[in-house]
Enzyme design. Structure first.
Site, PDB file in Angstrom:
ATOM      1  N   GLY A 226       0.180  -6.538   1.445  1.00 58.41           N
ATOM      2  CA  GLY A 226      -0.143  -6.096   2.774  1.00 58.41           C
ATOM      3  C   GLY A 226      -0.950  -5.140   3.631  1.00 58.41           C
TER       4      GLY A 226
ATOM      5  CG  HIS B 268       7.852  -7.105  -0.027  1.00 61.15           C
ATOM      6  ND1 HIS B 268       9.080  -5.887   0.883  1.00 61.15           N
ATOM      7  CD2 HIS B 268       6.947  -6.308  -0.400  1.00 61.15           C
ATOM      8  CE1 HIS B 268       8.588  -5.299  -0.165  1.00 61.15           C
ATOM      9  NE2 HIS B 268       7.487  -5.618  -0.437  1.00 61.15           N
TER      10      HIS B 268
ATOM     11  CG  MET C  48       6.094  -1.329  -7.093  1.00 65.14           C
ATOM     12  SD  MET C  48       5.697  -0.168  -7.655  1.00 65.14           S
ATOM     13  CE  MET C  48       6.418   1.417  -6.057  1.00 65.14           C
TER      14      MET C  48
ATOM     15  CB  SER D  94      10.119  -0.442  -0.392  1.00 67.71           C
ATOM     16  OG  SER D  94      10.082  -2.207  -0.454  1.00 67.71           O
TER      17      SER D  94
ATOM     18  CG  MET E   3       9.400  -4.230   8.463  1.00 70.14           C
ATOM     19  SD  MET E   3       9.527  -5.827   8.778  1.00 70.14           S
ATOM     20  CE  MET E   3      10.540  -6.274  10.035  1.00 70.14           C
TER      21      MET E   3
ATOM     22  CB  ALA F 287      13.154  -2.336  -2.597  1.00 75.11           C
TER      23      ALA F 287
END
Length: 281
Positions: free
Chosen positions: A149, A37, A30, A188, A186, A32
């Site tokens: 992830g 990522h 999505m 967004s 981690m 950000a």
């Protein structure tokens, strides 16, 4: 770098690659983007002839309108980050209309009960939205391998179930959680945290690691009560849930058997919802 906004053009390109028996790796996001990522992209680039990343904030998986509105949209910065991994990665950044036409609604899915646990209880309709968009994206990209992830471990299990139940020829690959030096997973959503809140949020992973140690010698109930007591002592957090569940079924348990277990947590900090999990075996 090729950037596509419509289904027809990207499908035409990928069809040509398929004709040469090239493998397609896919990373749905999505946007950000963060290092987590990028690690998925690196895994895809390493193991496939071509890699596609989608950047699409999916409205049907948000049950909170404010959360959808505040979700960061940083396409230009995202593209710059993608280039640091590989300049040949294909970007698919469609509009809502392109993905949903004029009917922005979810299909209904059965994930054999996986959808009823944890996130499913607290975010009604969320996994119907996830299933809807991931199925649409898989049908467009037709990847050989898709990378997700493990931070969203429940989502990973649900995507695997959707692929199985729809007989989709996609290998779904789960990749390890990337963490800040503090241990914070981690995400967004971390962009919305102040520096002070990021420091405080390190408590989440610290508590999960303590729970893993306690799980070796204590009951599930004992571990659960311990975690609750930690967050009760830190009122800046609002603990939504902590569950110890079977990795395969995601069903919370109070009994230890010869199975793989994982601890799952969701907390609010400064009205920002953060999730994490850790393997207990």
């Amino acid at each position: 770098m090729l950037i596509f906004n419509n289904k027809t053009d990207i499908k035409a390109l990928l069809a040509k690659h398929k004709e040469t028996n090239s493998t397609i790796g896919f990373v749905p996001t999505m946007g950000a983007l963060h290092k987590g990522h990028l690690s998925l992209l690196e895994e895809s680039v390493k193991n496939n002839d071509y890699t596609v990343i989608s950047i699409f904030v999916n409205p049907t998986q948000f049950n909170n309108t404010e959360d959808l509105e505040k979700y960061p949209r940083t396409l230009e910065a995202d593209v710059d980050k993608i280039k640091t991994v590989n300049d040949n990665i294909i970007v698919f950044a469609p509009t809502v209309k392109e993905m949903y036409d004029n009917e922005v609604t979810s299909a209904h899915f059965s994930f054999d009960g996986l959808e009823n646990q944890m996130e499913g209880q607290h975010r009604p309709g969320h996994f119907d939205g996830v299933g809807t968009i991931v199925k649409k994206l898989f049908e467009i990209v037709e990847p050989d391998n898709a990378y997700f992830g493990e931070k969203d471990f429940q989502q990973l299990q649900i995507v695997k179930k959707m692929v199985e139940k729809n007989s989709m020829p996609v290998n779904v690959v789960g990749c390890p959680i990337l963490r800040e030096t503090s241990g914070l997973a981690m995400s967004s959503r971390n962009e919305r945290l102040s520096d002070d809140d990021k420091n405080k949020a390190a408590l989440i992973y610290k508590t999960l690691t303590e729970a893993r140690q306690l799980f070796e010698k204590h009951t599930v109930d004992y571990v659960t009560e311990y975690v609750k007591s930690i967050f009760k002592a830190h009122p800046e957090f609002d603990l939504e849930y902590f569950e110890i569940a079977d990795e395969a079924t995601l069903i919370p348990t109070n009994i230890k058997e010869n199975k793989k277990y994982r601890a799952f947590i969701a907390v609010f900090l400064s009205n920002i919802r953060l999730i994490d999990n850790i393997s207990l075996n």
